[in-house]
Design an enzyme around this catalytic site. Structure first.
Site, PDB file in Angstrom:
ATOM      1  N   ARG A  85       0.822  -1.204   0.000  1.00  0.00           N
ATOM      2  CA  ARG A  85       0.000   0.000   0.000  1.00  0.00           C
ATOM      3  C   ARG A  85       0.860   1.259   0.000  1.00  0.00           C
ATOM      4  NH1 ARG A  85      -4.431   2.044   4.463  1.00  0.00           N
ATOM      5  NH2 ARG A  85      -2.499   2.419   5.615  1.00  0.00           N
ATOM      6  N   TYR A 124     -10.926   6.037  -6.754  1.00  0.00           N
ATOM      7  CA  TYR A 124     -10.796   6.923  -5.594  1.00  0.00           C
ATOM      8  C   TYR A 124      -9.652   7.931  -5.722  1.00  0.00           C
ATOM      9  CZ  TYR A 124      -7.342   3.345  -4.167  1.00  0.00           C
ATOM     10  OH  TYR A 124      -6.297   2.450  -4.143  1.00  0.00           O
ATOM     11  N   HIS A 268     -13.878  -8.757  -1.781  1.00  0.00           N
ATOM     12  CA  HIS A 268     -12.873  -9.579  -1.102  1.00  0.00           C
ATOM     13  C   HIS A 268     -13.485 -10.575  -0.108  1.00  0.00           C
ATOM     14  CE1 HIS A 268      -9.705  -7.410  -3.062  1.00  0.00           C
ATOM     15  NE2 HIS A 268      -9.973  -6.272  -2.435  1.00  0.00           N
ATOM     16  N   ASP A 319      -8.792  -6.082  -9.957  1.00  0.00           N
ATOM     17  CA  ASP A 319      -8.299  -5.318  -8.809  1.00  0.00           C
ATOM     18  C   ASP A 319      -7.061  -4.499  -9.140  1.00  0.00           C
ATOM     19  OD1 ASP A 319      -8.052  -4.325  -6.264  1.00  0.00           O
ATOM     20  OD2 ASP A 319      -7.885  -6.234  -5.255  1.00  0.00           O
TER      21      ASP A 319
END
Length: 433
Positions: A85, A124, A268, A319
């Site tokens: 991330r 996003y 998920h 994804d």
């Protein structure tokens, strides 16, 4: 309505099996007028090919395509979702509108080459910089137009950096401020959408959106007749933080406060409790799994398999787009469960067939999740298709009965020859025939 095309391939996936002699009549508005043994003069004869409904990618973060091959060097015991991330945040901070357009277009074009005709883009990365301009939302729509793919822009609300924690400096480009500002932007985007473009409502996750805001968004999604998506229970830490803050697990919290139905998709559910998943499915909701990304990130394998879900309630996504292959996602939907359960034949239908059940997840399930009229070759639906090369060496020895299994378990994008979105064809390569 004027007929634009009469398509006939050697085999067509029609009513749950491959059939010869099937023709598909495409109307001028890009929908299927009729399909079956029509006895009409063919305008598009797909020799040595099979025609199938276009695959539907229910969960994508297109900009992350730029990370492919990166972040795959590891110091001892350093690799995790959370370290990945940080690399993703670094990429997000560097992307300007031109770079975002380039990578998103590249990603969507790769999807089309992989037989994907509709993408649910869970978007996003909203702002150019620190100003709250929402300038990047339109970039994603422009990329879909340039790639010629049908898009459901899953406009994402994102206001927290963790449960009860403000956004960090590296998350400011995701900030949708509050529910009111989010809905204003959603209205604005919908007002400028063209054919092949629709929207959905999204709460990023339990860690990204407070429960009261999530409830308000879900109410709005039903009022506006839009689908609602959110990440759920991908990571144990997310679950632990939610239990600390709310004294419930994320899925338990969502079931109680949102009462999710058919327009709701949980993405998920990697660490969900089976009994809670069964309740989610019983309510009519959907689950999107992304086996390739979940493997790449070391997330785990969800405890998810029939008979608790109807065939259309499980869908698939690419994804992070480290690999774009719905064929591979179907394969690993099954193989992951085989590894978990140590048995063969998990995602099978009532007749014990594997391929048709898996293909439903890549087509009908995605259509249900995204609210698009596609996923099947039937009158009234979008004329979205892909074709495969029946002469390809990886399909040597197939029979009509084994072809779907052979495609899913033994091939990849190399067998795909063309895609069609709303009646518009794009040839990817020719067959030997």
């Amino acid at each position: 309505m004027k007929t634009e095309q009469i398509i006939e391939a050697d085999l067509t996936w029609f009513e749950g099996r491959f059939e010869p002699g099937i023709q598909v009549e495409v109307a001028g508005d890009g929908t299927i007028a009729r399909a079956g043994r029509l006895g009409m003069t063919t305008t598009s004869r797909r020799e040595s090919q099979a025609l199938l409904p276009g695959m539907i990618n229910a969960h994508s973060h297109a900009f992350q395509r730029a990370l492919r091959g990166q972040g795959e060097t590891f110091a001892k015991e350093s690799g995790s979702f959370w370290s990945w991330r940080e690399a993703m945040y670094g990429l997000a901070a560097d992307l300007d509108p031109d770079a975002l357009h380039t990578w998103t277009t590249r990603c969507f074009r790769e999807m089309r080459r992989a037989g994907i005709t509709t993408v649910g883009e869970f978007h996003y990365l909203h702002h150019k910089g620190t100003s709250k301009d929402f300038a990047l939302d339109e970039v994603v729509l422009a990329a879909a137009r340039d790639a010629g793919i049908r898009i459901v822009l899953l406009q994402t609300h994102y206001v927290n950096g963790g449960v009860g924690i403000p956004l960090s400096a590296r998350q400011q480009r995701f900030d949708t401020i509050d529910v009111s500002k989010y809905l204003q932007q959603l209205d604005r985007l919908q007002s400028m959408m063209r054919a092949r473009e629709t929207a959905g409502v999204v709460a990023h996750s339990i860690r990204g959106v407070p429960i009261d805001a999530m409830k308000a968004l879900y109410v709005e999604s039903k009022k506006r007749d839009l689908v609602f998506h959110m990440h759920l229970e991908e990571q144990p830490q997310e679950i632990a933080d939610c239990v600390t803050a709310y004294h419930q697990r994320p899925l338990e919290l969502v079931i109680e406060h949102l009462e999710p139905g058919a327009n709701f998709t949980a993405v998920h559910c990697t660490h969900s409790i089976p009994d809670q998943l069964r309740q989610l499915f019983a309510n009519g909701a959907n689950v999107c799994v992304t086996p390739t990304t979940e493997a790449n990130l070391g997330d785990g394998i969800p405890t998810i398999a029939p008979p608790h879900a109807l065939p259309a309630q499980i869908c698939l996504g690419t994804d992070s787009n480290s690999r774009i292959s719905m064929i591979e996602e179907m394969r690993w939907l099954e193989y992951g469960q085989r590894l978990r359960q140590q048995k063969r034949g998990v995602f099978i239908d009532a007749g014990g067939e594997l391929g048709p059940r898996l293909f439903q997840s890549a087509t009908v399930g995605g259509a249900r999740s995204l609210g698009v009229q596609a996923g099947t070759i039937a009158a009234g639906l979008h004329a979205d298709f892909f074709t495969i090369d029946l002469t390809h060496p990886s399909l040597d020895g197939y029979t009509t009965e084994s072809l779907m299994n052979a495609m899913i378990l033994g091939t990849s994008e190399e067998v795909i020859t063309a895609t069609c979105v709303g009646g518009g064809w794009e040839e990817h390569r020719t067959t030997k025939g």
